[in-house]
Design a protein around this motif. Structure first.
Motif, PDB file in Angstrom:
ATOM      1  N   LYS A 291       0.827  -1.193   0.000  1.00 48.42           N
ATOM      2  CA  LYS A 291       0.000   0.000   0.000  1.00 48.42           C
ATOM      3  C   LYS A 291       0.869   1.254   0.000  1.00 48.42           C
ATOM      4  CE  LYS A 291      -3.757  -2.375   2.214  1.00 48.42           C
ATOM      5  NZ  LYS A 291      -4.812  -2.413   3.209  1.00 48.42           N
ATOM      6  N   THR A 292       0.384   2.258  -0.696  1.00 49.74           N
ATOM      7  CA  THR A 292       1.100   3.531  -0.723  1.00 49.74           C
ATOM      8  C   THR A 292       0.095   4.641  -0.440  1.00 49.74           C
ATOM      9  OG1 THR A 292       2.574   2.695  -2.450  1.00 49.74           O
ATOM     10  CG2 THR A 292       2.536   5.078  -2.123  1.00 49.74           C
ATOM     11  N   VAL A 293       0.429   5.522   0.481  1.00 49.39           N
ATOM     12  CA  VAL A 293      -0.390   6.725   0.639  1.00 49.39           C
ATOM     13  C   VAL A 293       0.506   7.943   0.463  1.00 49.39           C
ATOM     14  CG1 VAL A 293      -2.025   5.588   2.187  1.00 49.39           C
ATOM     15  CG2 VAL A 293      -0.193   6.933   3.150  1.00 49.39           C
ATOM     16  N   VAL A 294      -0.006   8.924  -0.244  1.00 47.48           N
ATOM     17  CA  VAL A 294       0.785  10.110  -0.581  1.00 47.48           C
ATOM     18  C   VAL A 294      -0.016  11.367  -0.287  1.00 47.48           C
ATOM     19  CG1 VAL A 294       2.080  11.273  -2.396  1.00 47.48           C
ATOM     20  CG2 VAL A 294       1.655   8.846  -2.575  1.00 47.48           C
ATOM     21  N   THR A 295       0.619  12.350   0.302  1.00 48.57           N
ATOM     22  CA  THR A 295       0.023  13.677   0.340  1.00 48.57           C
ATOM     23  C   THR A 295       1.002  14.609  -0.372  1.00 48.57           C
ATOM     24  OG1 THR A 295       1.000  14.083   2.517  1.00 48.57           O
ATOM     25  CG2 THR A 295      -1.253  13.326   2.489  1.00 48.57           C
ATOM     26  N   ALA A 296       0.538  15.207  -1.458  1.00 48.97           N
ATOM     27  CA  ALA A 296       1.433  16.031  -2.280  1.00 48.97           C
ATOM     28  C   ALA A 296       0.998  17.485  -2.250  1.00 48.97           C
ATOM     29  CB  ALA A 296       1.439  15.509  -3.709  1.00 48.97           C
TER      30      ALA A 296
ATOM     31  N   LEU B  85      -3.026  -4.631  -3.828  1.00 45.75           N
ATOM     32  CA  LEU B  85      -2.236  -3.420  -4.057  1.00 45.75           C
ATOM     33  C   LEU B  85      -3.156  -2.217  -3.909  1.00 45.75           C
ATOM     34  CD1 LEU B  85      -0.391  -4.491  -7.346  1.00 45.75           C
ATOM     35  CD2 LEU B  85       0.343  -4.911  -4.997  1.00 45.75           C
ATOM     36  N   VAL B  86      -2.777  -1.277  -3.076  1.00 48.25           N
ATOM     37  CA  VAL B  86      -3.619  -0.111  -2.823  1.00 48.25           C
ATOM     38  C   VAL B  86      -2.793   1.165  -2.903  1.00 48.25           C
ATOM     39  CG1 VAL B  86      -5.053   1.074  -1.098  1.00 48.25           C
ATOM     40  CG2 VAL B  86      -5.205  -1.410  -1.323  1.00 48.25           C
ATOM     41  N   THR B  87      -3.286   2.160  -3.602  1.00 47.43           N
ATOM     42  CA  THR B  87      -2.629   3.464  -3.620  1.00 47.43           C
ATOM     43  C   THR B  87      -3.668   4.537  -3.327  1.00 47.43           C
ATOM     44  OG1 THR B  87      -1.064   2.695  -5.266  1.00 47.43           O
ATOM     45  CG2 THR B  87      -1.233   5.054  -5.000  1.00 47.43           C
ATOM     46  N   ARG B  88      -3.359   5.409  -2.403  1.00 47.90           N
ATOM     47  CA  ARG B  88      -4.271   6.519  -2.087  1.00 47.90           C
ATOM     48  C   ARG B  88      -3.487   7.828  -2.078  1.00 47.90           C
ATOM     49  NH1 ARG B  88      -9.592   5.364   1.055  1.00 47.90           N
ATOM     50  NH2 ARG B  88     -10.080   3.456  -0.030  1.00 47.90           N
ATOM     51  N   ALA B  89      -4.001   8.805  -2.788  1.00 50.11           N
ATOM     52  CA  ALA B  89      -3.261  10.062  -2.893  1.00 50.11           C
ATOM     53  C   ALA B  89      -4.150  11.258  -2.610  1.00 50.11           C
ATOM     54  CB  ALA B  89      -2.665  10.193  -4.295  1.00 50.11           C
ATOM     55  N   VAL B  90      -3.582  12.247  -1.938  1.00 50.06           N
ATOM     56  CA  VAL B  90      -4.265  13.520  -1.736  1.00 50.06           C
ATOM     57  C   VAL B  90      -3.398  14.585  -2.401  1.00 50.06           C
ATOM     58  CG1 VAL B  90      -5.179  15.145  -0.048  1.00 50.06           C
ATOM     59  CG2 VAL B  90      -5.120  12.715   0.502  1.00 50.06           C
ATOM     60  N   ALA B  91      -3.994  15.361  -3.299  1.00 52.76           N
ATOM     61  CA  ALA B  91      -3.220  16.391  -4.003  1.00 52.76           C
ATOM     62  C   ALA B  91      -3.717  17.786  -3.632  1.00 52.76           C
ATOM     63  CB  ALA B  91      -3.304  16.172  -5.511  1.00 52.76           C
ATOM     64  N   PHE B  92      -2.804  18.588  -3.084  1.00 48.79           N
ATOM     65  CA  PHE B  92      -3.103  19.977  -2.733  1.00 48.79           C
ATOM     66  C   PHE B  92      -2.483  20.894  -3.797  1.00 48.79           C
ATOM     67  CE2 PHE B  92      -2.684  17.613   1.226  1.00 48.79           C
ATOM     68  CZ  PHE B  92      -3.711  18.079   2.016  1.00 48.79           C
ATOM     69  N   ASP B  93      -2.739  22.166  -3.671  1.00 55.72           N
ATOM     70  CA  ASP B  93      -2.065  23.213  -4.465  1.00 55.72           C
ATOM     71  C   ASP B  93      -2.030  22.874  -5.955  1.00 55.72           C
ATOM     72  OD1 ASP B  93      -1.640  24.299  -1.923  1.00 55.72           O
ATOM     73  OD2 ASP B  93       0.302  23.322  -1.733  1.00 55.72           O
ATOM     74  N   SER B  94      -0.790  22.819  -6.511  1.00 55.19           N
ATOM     75  CA  SER B  94      -0.647  22.484  -7.934  1.00 55.19           C
ATOM     76  C   SER B  94       0.029  21.145  -8.113  1.00 55.19           C
ATOM     77  CB  SER B  94       0.193  23.538  -8.648  1.00 55.19           C
ATOM     78  OG  SER B  94      -0.134  24.818  -8.208  1.00 55.19           O
ATOM     79  N   ALA B  95      -0.064  20.308  -7.114  1.00 54.98           N
ATOM     80  CA  ALA B  95       0.641  19.026  -7.184  1.00 54.98           C
ATOM     81  C   ALA B  95       0.008  18.120  -8.237  1.00 54.98           C
ATOM     82  CB  ALA B  95       0.605  18.348  -5.826  1.00 54.98           C
ATOM     83  N   THR B  96       0.862  17.285  -8.835  1.00 59.10           N
ATOM     84  CA  THR B  96       0.380  16.300  -9.801  1.00 59.10           C
ATOM     85  C   THR B  96       0.723  14.911  -9.286  1.00 59.10           C
ATOM     86  OG1 THR B  96       0.843  17.823 -11.605  1.00 59.10           O
ATOM     87  CG2 THR B  96       0.553  15.518 -12.197  1.00 59.10           C
ATOM     88  N   VAL B  97      -0.251  14.052  -9.244  1.00 60.83           N
ATOM     89  CA  VAL B  97       0.003  12.685  -8.780  1.00 60.83           C
ATOM     90  C   VAL B  97      -0.487  11.693  -9.824  1.00 60.83           C
ATOM     91  CG1 VAL B  97      -0.392  10.975  -6.971  1.00 60.83           C
ATOM     92  CG2 VAL B  97      -0.349  13.409  -6.378  1.00 60.83           C
TER      93      VAL B  97
END
Lengths: 252, 411
Positions: free
Chosen positions: B263-268, B291-303
């Protein structure tokens, strides 16, 4: 000073539509009030505007809380001053466990967390440890959701509470638990306004004043006998003013 | 010149000759490898220095007497309680020493990870310095997490540690890795290459926490080989992805009934460019992959979230999930799930979703007195949390404390 919420001639707009066109009411601490009226008469909109929900715009009138004009205060500020408004349809919040949510709520309100109190209050409302471990409202029955709303009332002990249909979709056992909890909170000094369609909860709570809303206005208020009138002739004739004299005679 | 055994010198020469011939990495923002130094005088720090203690605090590491600890600042690896580990039957050694001592290492050198995948992998193979070897003897089980910390504290520098973890049959090990650079670090690269070999019936649990400042590029490279009945459970938490972050850890389920949960967690935030996900190859019979991926995108981030499963083994199953939460006005999230079944009797599933914070939920929380930021943080915590379940107690506590930081401080 007695805890006091006063709503003066409130006009509320939602998406360019005037949904409340004149609502005046008073709530004092330690007393129960009822707000009744047909569907779509503006009861929930009134509750949401008092709470400060940004979608409900106050275009006229004032909301006074303990002598302070809170009409333009942001929602969390109002809550911090001691206002609590329960939701008719509380949403599911995935990933936020009920127990964790209540801890955060308690921390916010009292600056510290007592898990024993949370557990005790939950059990008083017939919600156990297994509910605290579950995500907030996710997979909860209608009755369980209403209990969660009342559990927060019990935990927060607000000065003024508006409960939007705490009895809808609730079985008789749940209703008793919910009503007796509300009673306890009132005895401790909270002023409660109950929005409801049913007489049952009001026979437990014995409101000192009943407000009737119709056609986007608070049309009248009176004592519990107003409920007999509603039962006898229905909202339409009351709101037309046909029975108004009867109501006033029975009222204050 | 470093003293290295003949086989490694030859291996490095071959890698060096391939760099120019190989393509750029397929995923992730482009990095200028030539602007980075791999050989230079660097400062050495020990665990009492403020750089290290600050880093450990930000990673929420708990230093305990009985908890083994490995620390690499820039190129220097230090270890604590390694003697205790060796008494338990776990070899912990810095890799530069280990290659001189143990001939068997060549059987694990780029045997899970392909060296000639691209320019970066060959660059790594040619120049890697530092890293560790962890070998858990057959049947040895250690539930106390082994903590490892990698710190980049130098600019225009490429940190290229090579780590090898070997869990011999029926062993169990829990690893907590933190990768971090102090704020203010300028253009640099962290690219740790980790090869994990999970033996028959062995279990490896791993959490990796990454915090990179805005000019650092991170390219963790990882491959896991799992033998019969072995289990690998790993979570990667990228709290701050730096200028760019790319990782595509791959599990190769060789043995029958082997399994992986990755699992991957991202805050960008800011302008971060993130490319993350996981891959699994289900080669043995009755393999399982989640397989798990969770992402949070703030501002101008690209994920970009990639998840890929290739199923071949009889009655193998994989479940893949990637979801994203967009909070920034100019943020972007792409979800790319890929399922490849190359034989029948394979079942592969995926679920993907990208959305924003629900208005109703937000209002509800705010109606209970939480400020907007607080309410959003609680919901982010709630969104990331399922990406981090399945971890045993001490590692779970670590994750909880990190999530709490997300919830309370709003990162």
């Amino acid at each position: 000073m007695n805890t006091f919420l006063r709503v003066e001639n409130l006009h509320i707009r939602v998406e360019n539509k005037l949904v409340v066109k004149g609502a005046t009411l008073n709530i004092e601490g330690g007393k129960v009030y009822a707000l009744i009226g047909p569907n779509a008469s503006g009861k929930t909109s009134l509750a949401m505007a008092i709470l400060g929900h940004p979608e409900y715009e106050v275009v006229k009138g004032r909301i006074i809380f303990e002598g302070e004009d809170i009409t333009n205060l942001p929602m969390p500020e109002r809550v911090r001053r001691g206002l609590y408004v329960s939701f008719q349809n509380p949403p599911e919040i995935k990933g936020v466990k009920l127990g964790y949510f209540l801890e955060r709520l308690m921390k916010r309100r009292y600056g510290k967390v007592d898990k024993n109190i949370i557990l005790r209050y939950s059990e008083e409302l017939g919600l156990g440890r297994e509910h605290l471990e579950r995500d907030l409202n996710v997979g909860f029955s209608g009755g369980e959701r209403k209990r969660v709303e009342v559990l927060q009332l019990l935990l927060l002990k607000p000065k003024i509470a508006i409960l939007d249909e705490p009895d809808s979709g609730v079985d008789i056992e749940s209703l008793k638990v919910i009503a007796s909890t509300i009673k306890d909170v009132v005895e401790e000094g909270t002023g409660v306004l109950v929005i409801t369609h049913y007489r049952n909860i009001l026979s437990y709570l014995k409101p000192s004043l009943v407000y009737v809303m119709g056609e986007a206005e608070i049309k009248m208020c009176g004592n519990v006998e107003i409920l007999d009138l509603v039962e006898r002739c229905g909202y339409s004739c009351i709101l037309k003013g046909v029975c108004e004299r009867d109501a006033n005679e029975g009222g204050a | 010149m470093r003293e290295e055994p003949e086989w490694l010198r030859k291996f490095r020469e071959r890698a060096l000759s391939l760099i120019d011939k190989l393509p750029e990495p397929k995923y992730g923002a482009r990095i200028d490898l030539e602007a980075l130094s791999v050989e230079r005088e660097l400062r050495e720090y020990d665990e009492s220095s403020p750089v290290v203690s600050k880093a450990l605090k930000r990673l929420h590491f708990t230093m305990k007497e009985e908890r083994p600890f490995l620390l690499q600042v820039n190129d220097f690896l230090r270890k604590k309680y390694a003697e205790r580990l060796s008494q338990l039957g776990i070899l912990a050694e810095d890799i530069d020493t280990a290659v001189r001592k143990y001939e068997w290492l060549k059987d694990y050198w780029f045997k899970a990870f392909p060296m000639a995948l691209n320019k970066l992998t060959a660059f790594h193979a040619a120049y890697s310095r530092g890293g560790f070897v962890l070998r858990v003897k057959e049947g040895v089980k250690l539930k106390e997490p082994i903590q490892m910390c990698f710190i980049v504290s130098s600019s225009s520098y490429a940190q290229l540690p090579h780590n090898i973890i070997i869990a011999e049959p029926y062993s169990e090990v829990h690893i907590l890795t933190g990768c971090i650079a102090p704020r203010g670090t300028r253009y640099s690269l962290h690219s740790g290459l980790t090869e994990v070999y999970v033996g028959e019936g062995a279990r490896v649990f791993s959490i990796m926490i990454e915090i990179w400042p805005e000019y650092v590029h991170a390219r963790p490279l990882k491959a896991v080989k799992v033998d019969k009945g072995g289990t690998y459970i790993g979570s990667v938490i990228v709290l701050e992805p730096g200028a760019s972050y790319q990782a595509f850890p791959t599990a190769i389920l060789m043995g029958d009934m082997s399994s992986v949960t990755a699992k991957t967690v991202v805050t960008a935030r800011g302008n971060s460019e993130v490319d993350v996900g996981e891959a699994a190859f289900l080669l043995g019979r009755e393999c399982r992959a989640i397989l798990v991926t969770r992402a949070v995108a703030f501002d101008s981030a690209t994920v970009k979230e990639r998840i890929r499963a290739r199923g071949r083994g009889w009655r193998s199953k994989a479940y893949l999930e990637c979801s994203g939460l967009i909070l920034g006005d100019r943020a972007k999230i792409f979800a790319v799930p890929e399922l490849e079944a190359i034989s029948k009797d394979v079942e592969l599933y995926h679920e993907s979703s990208i959305g924003r914070v629900g208005e109703n939920e937000l209002m509800y929380l705010m109606s209970r007195g939480f400020e907007e930021d607080e309410a959003i943080s609680m919901m982010i915590r709630g969104f990331l949390d399922p990406g981090l379940s399945d971890l045993p107690a001490p590692l779970r506590i670590q994750v909880e404390s990190i999530l709490e930081r997300v919830a309370i401080e709003g990162l």
